[in-house]
Design a protein around this motif. Sequence first.
Motif, mmCIF file in Angstrom:
data_model
loop_
_atom_site.group_PDB
_atom_site.id
_atom_site.type_symbol
_atom_site.label_atom_id
_atom_site.label_comp_id
_atom_site.label_asym_id
_atom_site.label_seq_id
_atom_site.Cartn_x
_atom_site.Cartn_y
_atom_site.Cartn_z
ATOM 1 N N LYS A 64 2.707 5.103 -1.524
ATOM 2 C CA LYS A 64 2.746 6.558 -1.737
ATOM 3 C C LYS A 64 3.987 7.000 -2.521
ATOM 4 N N ASP B 23 6.124 8.421 -5.101
ATOM 5 C CA ASP B 23 5.770 9.300 -6.216
ATOM 6 C C ASP B 23 6.183 8.716 -7.564
ATOM 7 N N ALA C 220 1.668 6.498 -5.997
ATOM 8 C CA ALA C 220 1.429 7.842 -5.442
ATOM 9 C C ALA C 220 -0.031 8.024 -5.041
ATOM 10 N N ARG D 130 -1.722 11.421 -3.987
ATOM 11 C CA ARG D 130 -1.910 12.530 -4.921
ATOM 12 C C ARG D 130 -3.250 12.360 -5.633
#
Length: 515
Positions: free
Chosen positions: A450, A452, A456, A459
Amino acid sequence: MARRINTYVPAGSPPGWSAVAEQVRAIVATAEPLTCYSAAELMGVLTKLALFAHAEGLPATAQVWLSREVIERFVLGCTHLTNGTKGTYRSKLLRLREAILGGDCATGKPVKLTASDAARPYTPAQMAALWSWACGQPTKQLRDGCQTLLALGRGCGLDSPEIIPLRAHDVRRIEGGPVVVAVRGNRQRLVLCRRAWERVLAEAAAALDGQAAYLFRPGRQGSSSLSRSSCLALFHTKRTHTSVSHRSLTERGYLAGDLAYNNSDPDTFQLPARALGYRLVFDYRDDQLGIQAGAHGALQIEGRWYCPSIPQPLIGATQTFRAAAPDDAAQAATAADLYRRQITARTAYELTPKGKPDAEGHQRLSCPATAGKVQCPIKPASMGTDPRLPPVRPTPSPAGPPTICRQHSITIAPEHGAKHAQALPYSTADQQRVYHRLRSSTEGFNGYAKDDAHEAIQRSQGRRIRGIAAQSLLLAFQLAHANFRKIFRWLDSLPRIDGRPRRRIRRRTTKPLND
């Protein structure tokens, strides 16, 4: 009923009714108590037959009207009716013929012939298996419902239409005597329950004492919502035919998941995972604790198979521990210590594996008394061998001892308890260590993927495409990339062939001065 017959007039007052009315009423008044049809049903169809015969100029007598030739001519002449309605008319008229004129055979009613074999009574072994199955249901409501159904069916000889409308107060126990059931419906009568099933039926009625509730499945709102098929559906559990592949002989290690995974369809997760050689380790929701399944009399309790006579406090140990709300640390420590001792005490009642599972995943398990872990009066050879072994107190069963008590061992198929089965006894030190280690590793990797700055995966903007199939495919690529990133990070930390260290992995997250 006589008033209804005498005042009956067909719709429209057809011509000829006055000529046949007296004979029609006399025939129905005589035949109605001898058939399964009501007077209104018989009056309607016999009136049509009588008017047909009158139009044909036939004599107004029962011998002529109810002859097979006249009935067939009348039925086949109703060309405006469907074949189903014609068959209904014929059945009612033939029942009238049997009641008024007698059967076609001089010796009585003809024997009914059918291509289906007559249903055979359950054997003692089959009844023991059914009772064991009922005791192995995952919830108390299902266990009570199945046991009550067996008591009413086997103990009282009632059929589904007679079981469904019964209320709790229809079961009466005479002081110091037998249990009596007041049957409702068309065949109202009093039925004595067989002695072996009296306790089961009396306890089911006593649990609803003072309530105007149905005896079978008391939570339902009306008897019309429960058909014969839904009553019998309790005896039809889903059976799968998935066999574990030969690859299961090569174990791949433990596999753990969160609380959603052990609630999956076993055909889509648990059985395929076991076929690949994984040993499953689970945690359970509060409503999944205690008895989860049954097979051959053995009980699956929190993923493992146990003796059917295991003490009730050990069955509900986890439920009791979770439901407790200690006021202080001392009480919490006492409750935790009691729970650990109960989990340890379960070990004596657990069935013992006999070797490894075969190529199809079937596992032989020995009775704990046969394995020398407990003393059971059903297995005399286990008595008096070691005073330190816990004694077993078998609960009397109306169907006799289950298979596990009549044999030294049983075979557990892959589908038996597949939903919640796990490789380690629940809540033991080994199980907790393996489960929490795997769960921590899983959640750690979720956080890694996860990030970013990289995949990620949380998302959705990174996967701008519709459809669960496309989303799953793209997510698989992202997870594969996260795996490669972790592998390359590990490879960078290994020394070179010449022994010199590779580039040291930077641990600081701050920006260097010369960057």
